[in-house]
Structures are given as structure tokens and as C-alpha cells.
Design a protein around this motif. Structure first.
Motif, PDB file in Angstrom:
ATOM      1  N   ALA A 447       0.856  -1.191   0.000  1.00  0.00           N
ATOM      2  CA  ALA A 447       0.000   0.000   0.000  1.00  0.00           C
ATOM      3  C   ALA A 447       0.886   1.232   0.000  1.00  0.00           C
ATOM      4  O   ALA A 447       1.781   1.368   0.834  1.00  0.00           O
ATOM      5  CB  ALA A 447      -0.900   0.000   1.231  1.00  0.00           C
ATOM      6  N   LEU A 448       0.634   2.143  -0.962  1.00  0.00           N
ATOM      7  CA  LEU A 448       1.332   3.423  -1.000  1.00  0.00           C
ATOM      8  C   LEU A 448       0.415   4.478  -0.395  1.00  0.00           C
ATOM      9  O   LEU A 448      -0.723   4.640  -0.830  1.00  0.00           O
ATOM     10  CB  LEU A 448       1.696   3.812  -2.432  1.00  0.00           C
ATOM     11  CG  LEU A 448       2.537   2.836  -3.258  1.00  0.00           C
ATOM     12  CD1 LEU A 448       2.898   3.476  -4.591  1.00  0.00           C
ATOM     13  CD2 LEU A 448       3.776   2.412  -2.509  1.00  0.00           C
ATOM     14  N   VAL A 449       0.938   5.170   0.603  1.00  0.00           N
ATOM     15  CA  VAL A 449       0.138   6.185   1.295  1.00  0.00           C
ATOM     16  C   VAL A 449       0.714   7.556   0.963  1.00  0.00           C
ATOM     17  O   VAL A 449       1.894   7.820   1.192  1.00  0.00           O
ATOM     18  CB  VAL A 449       0.156   5.959   2.818  1.00  0.00           C
ATOM     19  CG1 VAL A 449      -0.718   7.003   3.520  1.00  0.00           C
ATOM     20  CG2 VAL A 449      -0.306   4.544   3.159  1.00  0.00           C
ATOM     21  N   PHE A 450      -0.128   8.453   0.403  1.00  0.00           N
ATOM     22  CA  PHE A 450       0.310   9.798   0.044  1.00  0.00           C
ATOM     23  C   PHE A 450      -0.443  10.813   0.904  1.00  0.00           C
ATOM     24  O   PHE A 450      -1.667  10.873   0.890  1.00  0.00           O
ATOM     25  CB  PHE A 450       0.040  10.079  -1.439  1.00  0.00           C
ATOM     26  CG  PHE A 450       0.957   9.333  -2.369  1.00  0.00           C
ATOM     27  CD1 PHE A 450       2.167   9.883  -2.755  1.00  0.00           C
ATOM     28  CD2 PHE A 450       0.604   8.079  -2.847  1.00  0.00           C
ATOM     29  CE1 PHE A 450       3.008   9.193  -3.607  1.00  0.00           C
ATOM     30  CE2 PHE A 450       1.432   7.394  -3.703  1.00  0.00           C
ATOM     31  CZ  PHE A 450       2.649   7.943  -4.090  1.00  0.00           C
ATOM     32  N   ASP A 451       0.337  11.610   1.662  1.00  0.00           N
ATOM     33  CA  ASP A 451      -0.231  12.659   2.495  1.00  0.00           C
ATOM     34  C   ASP A 451       0.372  13.990   2.044  1.00  0.00           C
ATOM     35  O   ASP A 451       1.572  14.069   1.774  1.00  0.00           O
ATOM     36  CB  ASP A 451       0.099  12.387   3.973  1.00  0.00           C
ATOM     37  CG  ASP A 451      -0.622  13.339   4.906  1.00  0.00           C
ATOM     38  OD1 ASP A 451      -1.626  13.938   4.486  1.00  0.00           O
ATOM     39  OD2 ASP A 451      -0.183  13.470   6.060  1.00  0.00           O
ATOM     40  N   GLU A 452      -0.449  15.014   1.934  1.00  0.00           N
ATOM     41  CA  GLU A 452      -0.018  16.352   1.517  1.00  0.00           C
ATOM     42  C   GLU A 452       0.432  16.405   0.059  1.00  0.00           C
ATOM     43  O   GLU A 452       1.143  17.333  -0.339  1.00  0.00           O
ATOM     44  CB  GLU A 452       1.124  16.864   2.416  1.00  0.00           C
ATOM     45  CG  GLU A 452       0.752  16.998   3.872  1.00  0.00           C
ATOM     46  CD  GLU A 452       1.833  17.700   4.664  1.00  0.00           C
ATOM     47  OE1 GLU A 452       2.240  18.804   4.253  1.00  0.00           O
ATOM     48  OE2 GLU A 452       2.279  17.151   5.665  1.00  0.00           O
ATOM     49  N   VAL A 453       0.018  15.424  -0.738  1.00  0.00           N
ATOM     50  CA  VAL A 453       0.429  15.434  -2.134  1.00  0.00           C
ATOM     51  C   VAL A 453      -0.189  16.614  -2.885  1.00  0.00           C
ATOM     52  O   VAL A 453       0.289  17.003  -3.949  1.00  0.00           O
ATOM     53  CB  VAL A 453       0.048  14.098  -2.814  1.00  0.00           C
ATOM     54  CG1 VAL A 453      -1.456  13.988  -3.015  1.00  0.00           C
ATOM     55  CG2 VAL A 453       0.791  13.913  -4.121  1.00  0.00           C
ATOM     56  N   ASP A 454      -1.250  17.208  -2.313  1.00  0.00           N
ATOM     57  CA  ASP A 454      -1.944  18.308  -2.988  1.00  0.00           C
ATOM     58  C   ASP A 454      -1.482  19.689  -2.514  1.00  0.00           C
ATOM     59  O   ASP A 454      -2.020  20.711  -2.942  1.00  0.00           O
ATOM     60  CB  ASP A 454      -3.455  18.194  -2.763  1.00  0.00           C
ATOM     61  CG  ASP A 454      -3.824  18.148  -1.295  1.00  0.00           C
ATOM     62  OD1 ASP A 454      -2.903  18.260  -0.441  1.00  0.00           O
ATOM     63  OD2 ASP A 454      -5.010  17.989  -0.978  1.00  0.00           O
ATOM     64  N   VAL A 465      -2.125  15.031 -10.916  1.00  0.00           N
ATOM     65  CA  VAL A 465      -1.785  14.218  -9.742  1.00  0.00           C
ATOM     66  C   VAL A 465      -2.794  13.083  -9.594  1.00  0.00           C
ATOM     67  O   VAL A 465      -2.427  11.934  -9.340  1.00  0.00           O
ATOM     68  CB  VAL A 465      -1.737  15.085  -8.472  1.00  0.00           C
ATOM     69  CG1 VAL A 465      -1.667  14.205  -7.226  1.00  0.00           C
ATOM     70  CG2 VAL A 465      -0.550  16.026  -8.517  1.00  0.00           C
ATOM     71  N   GLY A 466      -4.073  13.407  -9.751  1.00  0.00           N
ATOM     72  CA  GLY A 466      -5.104  12.379  -9.658  1.00  0.00           C
ATOM     73  C   GLY A 466      -4.903  11.288 -10.693  1.00  0.00           C
ATOM     74  O   GLY A 466      -5.051  10.088 -10.400  1.00  0.00           O
ATOM     75  N   GLN A 467      -4.581  11.688 -11.909  1.00  0.00           N
ATOM     76  CA  GLN A 467      -4.333  10.715 -12.977  1.00  0.00           C
ATOM     77  C   GLN A 467      -3.149   9.812 -12.642  1.00  0.00           C
ATOM     78  O   GLN A 467      -3.200   8.592 -12.852  1.00  0.00           O
ATOM     79  CB  GLN A 467      -4.092  11.444 -14.301  1.00  0.00           C
ATOM     80  CG  GLN A 467      -5.339  12.102 -14.882  1.00  0.00           C
ATOM     81  CD  GLN A 467      -5.009  12.971 -16.095  1.00  0.00           C
ATOM     82  OE1 GLN A 467      -3.844  13.284 -16.346  1.00  0.00           O
ATOM     83  NE2 GLN A 467      -6.035  13.362 -16.843  1.00  0.00           N
ATOM     84  N   ALA A 488      -9.609  13.705  -5.771  1.00  0.00           N
ATOM     85  CA  ALA A 488     -10.546  12.746  -5.184  1.00  0.00           C
ATOM     86  C   ALA A 488     -11.427  12.090  -6.232  1.00  0.00           C
ATOM     87  O   ALA A 488     -11.827  10.925  -6.087  1.00  0.00           O
ATOM     88  CB  ALA A 488     -11.411  13.447  -4.135  1.00  0.00           C
ATOM     89  N   ALA A 489     -11.741  12.803  -7.296  1.00  0.00           N
ATOM     90  CA  ALA A 489     -12.644  12.260  -8.312  1.00  0.00           C
ATOM     91  C   ALA A 489     -12.068  11.024  -8.997  1.00  0.00           C
ATOM     92  O   ALA A 489     -12.820  10.201  -9.544  1.00  0.00           O
ATOM     93  CB  ALA A 489     -12.952  13.341  -9.349  1.00  0.00           C
ATOM     94  N   PHE A 490     -10.761  10.857  -8.978  1.00  0.00           N
ATOM     95  CA  PHE A 490     -10.135   9.701  -9.637  1.00  0.00           C
ATOM     96  C   PHE A 490     -10.157   8.445  -8.758  1.00  0.00           C
ATOM     97  O   PHE A 490      -9.811   7.361  -9.217  1.00  0.00           O
ATOM     98  CB  PHE A 490      -8.677  10.030 -10.003  1.00  0.00           C
ATOM     99  CG  PHE A 490      -8.549  10.942 -11.182  1.00  0.00           C
ATOM    100  CD1 PHE A 490      -8.468  10.422 -12.472  1.00  0.00           C
ATOM    101  CD2 PHE A 490      -8.507  12.313 -11.019  1.00  0.00           C
ATOM    102  CE1 PHE A 490      -8.353  11.262 -13.568  1.00  0.00           C
ATOM    103  CE2 PHE A 490      -8.387  13.166 -12.116  1.00  0.00           C
ATOM    104  CZ  PHE A 490      -8.306  12.639 -13.403  1.00  0.00           C
ATOM    105  N   ALA A 491     -10.529   8.603  -7.495  1.00  0.00           N
ATOM    106  CA  ALA A 491     -10.460   7.478  -6.563  1.00  0.00           C
ATOM    107  C   ALA A 491     -11.504   6.414  -6.893  1.00  0.00           C
ATOM    108  O   ALA A 491     -12.594   6.708  -7.393  1.00  0.00           O
ATOM    109  CB  ALA A 491     -10.649   7.974  -5.135  1.00  0.00           C
ATOM    110  N   ASP A 492     -11.166   5.172  -6.590  1.00  0.00           N
ATOM    111  CA  ASP A 492     -12.123   4.067  -6.708  1.00  0.00           C
ATOM    112  C   ASP A 492     -13.007   3.989  -5.476  1.00  0.00           C
ATOM    113  O   ASP A 492     -14.151   3.535  -5.548  1.00  0.00           O
ATOM    114  CB  ASP A 492     -11.371   2.738  -6.877  1.00  0.00           C
ATOM    115  CG  ASP A 492     -10.503   2.720  -8.117  1.00  0.00           C
ATOM    116  OD1 ASP A 492     -11.046   2.979  -9.209  1.00  0.00           O
ATOM    117  OD2 ASP A 492      -9.290   2.452  -8.002  1.00  0.00           O
TER     118      ASP A 492
END
Length: 548
Positions: A447-454, A465-467, A488-492
Motif C-alpha cells: 500500500a502506497l500512502v500519500f499525504d499532503e500530495v496536494d 496528480v489524480g491521474q 478525489a474524483a479519480f479514486a475508486d
């Protein structure tokens, strides 16, 4: 892959359970709702340092527990942990008095063991978490994948390991040989002492018997002489008496034939006694009463008995053992020379393979630098410069002779600095995202966890970034914390984190969002408190576009 997360009494969280799925999982919510607390909880599962201050106020213990779906049986076995399925259960318990417990598959373990397993379970990208991509060995592994040099890297690793094993064997043999050399003087002395004495098989017993004879020679000669005289030599000898008796019996047998057998028996007895008499005469001739011979025999026996006291009852057997041990010392010397030759060959093979690997790595790193800078431009870092600085390691290690330093200059005029020294968590997350996109060659299902990527981006950059996260989710499970609807719109799968006040205390709650509930959350993320139908329509179009 992270399947389940349970957090209890950790910071603001009283109790929280989350079920994650494959693909792109997104955590959203208002600032301060507790999104980063969940990331911090995951950091504990990756081996981050724990503190009693993490325990929720008023509670004595915090617990973070997760179930990962992955096959780590070989790693667990190496750590002495049992595994009966393709699941790894990790639990950390933190007490307010700073006591810290780790359980892996419900077995007591250590933080160090957890840190060994963590790179195959989680990779957290944020400002304060340790990153596996910041670890030198992981950087080399990914660069080797990019350079298509994994087999060569494995060869280098194997040669290094084999060299170390041979060197350890030589060191042990050298120490053993030194001890044997100290013993060699003693063995040589024993060998020379026994060999000089030149003992024969059964000699000691034979000499004891011979000494007994020589010591009693006078008695033996007297006894033999008396016997010979009584049987044969004297006028009244036994044989003379028997001869007279025989004559009388032969004359009598002429008158009574029954005496004839008796006369024959008498003849047999006479012959036997005559042989005895001759034997006593011959025995006396062979008894040596020489005092000098007696002295020599006594000295020889004393020498042999002295050696027996030192070396045991079988001198020849001890001599054979001494020779074998001396031979083994010679064999040890030969083995040392053989190992020294082997180590010399292995070191040269390692040096050649490591040099070849170094050339491949450094050539590939130039292409990697360009590819990462291209990704960074699309991630709203148009002026970022990315480079890999190589330094040599002497005399080398299992990964070769190279040490890479991944350097980044986020803004014009700034000198490139190591990734771990980049101040902005958002920049670091985007650099990691760029690296992950280019180096998407890790075979694990972590699992890759991304925090503050935005942080510090929006609009088109946020969509990019979403893509990128969506693309990565085909290879990894992605967990991302964001405030931006474009990402967020790209999330499953999307989860909303909320902070509520219950009974006068702040608590954190998580809801899995689907359908209209997710649309409403995306509208909130995009428009804040101004929720309009136009905003809803825009979100629906955005969701539709991300699925195209």
C-alpha cells in the motif's frame, strides 16, 4: 495490500475501523478532522517511533491494528514468526507510561522486526514519515529494475555473500590453525620420544616375562639340574629303576602273557621320562644368567613403563594418533591456501561484476533523471531539477560499489539537495509520486500512502496528480489524503473523515461514501459551504470524465 485498519484511543480517535479495497482509496474531510492522524497510525505499523503522548487523553493504552493481504512467509520464517495464510496481522500497543508492545500474527515481536517487514507492507509518503524510497538499498533496487540490471545485481550480491562466507571460514580456520600450531610442538615431542624408543608389538609383556626368568636364573638352573639328575644322571635314577623293572616284567611275561601289556606301558613311561630328562638338560643349557643382560632388560622395561605412564598402555596406537593429528595440521595449512586462493578469485569476480553493474546504473540514471523531471513538470513543479549523484564505496558491499544520492532542486536558483532534506511535505510527496510513476517496477502489492500530495497545487496540476495516482493504483494499492476534488474524483473508493463532539469530547468518525453521498462530499471539497446544483452537475461531469 491493506485490508483492514482498527484504531483505538489514538489521539482524537476513540475507536475507528476501516475496510480498504484494491485500487485508489481516498481519505477526505475538513482540516483538523483527523486524516493525518490515520496516516500517523499507519506510520506506527511501519515501525515509526511511538510516544505515550499519542494515547488519547484519559485512556491508558492506544492500539493500532491492521490486516495485510500478502505472502511474506519467507520473511516471517526468517524472523522466527509463524504464518499459516497469505495474511499478516500487525498490532501496536502504546501505553501512556511509554511501554510499547508489537505483535505480528498474534505473536509477540519487536519494532525492529516490524521495520524489516514494513517495506513489503506500507510505503508512506509525507513530510515526516520515513520513506522506503529514501532508503539507499531501495533506491538501488529500483534503479536496477529501471536499468534492467537486476540479474547482474543478484550476481554481485551472491559473489559478495560467497566472499564473506569464505572469509569467515578462513578466519575460523586461521584461529583453529594457530591453536593447532601451539600443540604441534607437544605432538612433535611425543612423536620423537616414542619413535626413539621404537617399541615393538607386545614387547613390554615379553620383557616382563624375560626379566622374571633372568631374575630367577639360579633357582631355575638348580631345579632343572635336580630333575635331570633324579631322572637320568644318578646311579639310583628313576630311569635306571624302570629299566630293571622292565627286565623283570619281560621275563615274567614269558610265563604269563597278561603281563605283556603292562611291560609295554612301562616302556612308554620310560620313553616319556627320558624325554623329560633331556628337556631339563636342554633347558639348563639355555638359561642365561648374565648380569649384564639382566641390567639391560631392567633398563628397557623401565623406559617402556615410563612411556606407558605418559601415553597409555598402547604406545603404537598413541603414536598413530599423534601422526594423524600432525597430518591434520598440515591439511589445515593446505585448506588455508585453498581458501585464500578462492577468496582472491571471488574478490576479483565481485570487483568485475560490481564495476559492470556500476556502469549500467550510472548510464540508466541519466535517462531516469530526465523522466522524473518530465513527471515533475506535469505535477506543477516546472522548474524542478532532479539528479542522482553517485559516490563509490570501498571496498564495496552486497549491493555493489555504488551509493546513490537522489537530489532535488524544487525552485530556480536553489542548489540540489537530498530528497530527505526537502522542506515541503507537498513537494516531497510529488517527487515521490513522480519517482513511483517512473519506477513503477516494484513487484510487491504494498500500500502506497500519500499525504499532503496536494499541497500548493490546484486546477490542471491537481488533475494530473489524480491521474498519476490512478495509474499507480493498477500496480499498487493507493491510500491518499487530499483536500482537492480534482484528485478525489479519480479514486475508486472514498472515505470521509469527520470530527464530532460527543459528551463534551472530540471524536473522529469515518464513512465510506457511495453514490450521492460521494457527490455531496466532492461538492463540499470543491465549493465549500456554497453547495449549488451547478456545483453538483460539475462534480458529476468530473466523475464521468475520470472514468473515461
Amino acid at each position: 495490500m491493506l485490508r483492514f485498519l482498527r484504531v483505538r484511543n489514538f489521539a482524537l480517535i476513540d475507536q475507528l475501523e476501516l475496510h480498504f479495497a484494491e485500487g485508489f482509496n481516498l481519505l477526505s474531510g475538513e482540516t483538523g478532522a483527523g486524516k493525518s492522524i490515520i496516516v500517523d497510525a499507519l506510520g506506527l505499523l511501519a515501525g515509526a517511533k511511538a510516544s505515550g503522548e499519542m494515547v488519547r487523553s484519559g485512556e491508558s493504552r492506544a492500539v493500532v491494528e491492521a490486516i495485510f493481504e500478502t505472502d511474506l512467509r519467507a520473511d516471517l520464517d526468517r524472523l522466527g514468526l509463524d504464518s499459516e495464510s497469505d495474511e499478516v496481522i500487525v498490532r501496536r500497543e502504546i501505553s501512556s507510561d511509554e511501554r510499547n508492545r508489537v505483535y505480528i500474527n498474534n505473536q509477540p515481536s519487536t519494532v525492529s522486526a516490524l521495520r524489516e517487514l514494513a517495506p513489503s507492507l506500507l510505503d508512506i509518503h509525507g513530510q515526516h514519515e520515513q520513506q522506503t524510497l529514501l532508503d539507499n538499498s531501495r533506491q538501488l533496487a529500483l534503479i536496477d529494475e529501471f536499468a534492467d540490471s537486476t540479474s547482474l545485481a543478484a550476481k554481485v550480491h551472491g559473489l559478495f555473500t560467497e566472499t564473506q562466507q569464505a572469509e569467515a571460514e578462513l578466519a575460523e580456520l586461521t584461529g583453529e590453525h594457530a591453536r593447532k600450531l601451539e600443540r604441534l610442538d607437544l605432538l612433535s615431542f611425543q612423536h620423537d620420544e616414542i619413535q626413539k624408543a621404537d617399541p615393538k608389538p607386545g614387547e613390554t609383556q615379553q620383557i616382563r616375562e624375560q626379566l622374571d626368568v633372568l631374575s630367577n636364573a639360579g633357582k631355575l638352573l638348580a631345579a632343572a639340574a635336580r630333575g635331570y639328575e633324579a631322572l637320568y644322571e644318578s646311579e639310583a635314577s628313576v630311569l635306571s629303576s624302570i629299566a630293571q623293572t622292565q627286565r623283570a616284567l619281560r621275563e615274567a611275561a614269558q610265563h604269563d602273557s597278561r603281563l605283556q601289556p603292562i611291560a609295554e606301558q612301562m616302556e612308554t613311561a620310560r620313553i616319556a621320562l627320558q624325554d623329560v630328562a633331556y628337556a631339563l638338560r636342554d633347558y639348563a643349557d639355555h638359561v642365561d644368567a648374565d648380569p649384564q643382560e639382566l641390567e639391560r632388560i631392567q633398563a628397557r622395561l623401565a623406559e617402556l613403563e615410563r612411556l606407558h605412564r605418559k601415553y597409555g598402555p598402547d604406545l603404537l596406537d598413541h603414536l598413530l594418533k599423534v601422526r594423524r593429528e600432525m597430518d591434520s595440521i598440515g591439511l589445515t595449512e593446505s585448506k588455508k591456501e585453498e581458501l585464500q586462493g578462492k577468496i582472491s578469485v571471488l574478490r576479483q569476480q565481485f570487483a568485475d561484476a560490481a564495476a559492470q553493474l556500476s556502469r549500467k546504473r550510472r548510464a540508466a540514471s541519466k535517462k531516469l533523471e530526465g523522466a522524473v523531471e518530465g513527471e515533475l513538470r506535469s505535477l506543477a513543479m516546472p522548474h524542478a531539477r532532479f539528479s542522482i549523484a553517485w559516490s563509490d564505496i570501498a571496498p564495496g558491499r552486497a549491493s555493489g560499489i555504488d551509493r546513490p544520492d537522489l537530489l532535488i532542486s524544487p525552485n530556480p536558483g536553489e542548489e540540489p539537495r537530498p530528497l530527505e532534506k526537502v522542506a515541503s511535505g507537498g513537494e516531497l510527496s510529488r517527487v515521490m509520486l513522480a519517482l513511483r510513476t517512473v519506477l513503477a517496477v516494484d513487484r510487491t502489492q504494498k500500500a502506497l500512502v500519500f499525504d499532503e500530495v496536494d499541497a500548493g497545487i490546484g486546477g490542471k496540476a491537481a488533475e494530473t496528480v489524480g491521474q498519476k495516482l490512478k495509474e499507480l493504483s493498477s500496480r499498487y494499492q493507493i491510500l491518499c489524503v487530499t483536500h482537492l476534488a480534482q484528485i478525489a474524483a479519480f479514486a475508486d473508493h472514498q472515505y470521509r473523515i469527520e470530527k464530532l463532539v460527543l459528551d463534551g469530547r472530540s471524536v473522529t468518525r469515518v464513512d465510506a461514501l457511495k453514490g450521492e453521498a460521494r457527490v455531496e462530499e466532492l461538492v463540499r471539497m470543491m465549493s465549500g459551504s456554497r453547495v449549488t446544483e451547478a456545483a453538483r452537475q460539475h462534480v458529476k461531469e468530473l466523475l464521468k470524465a475520470t472514468k473515461a
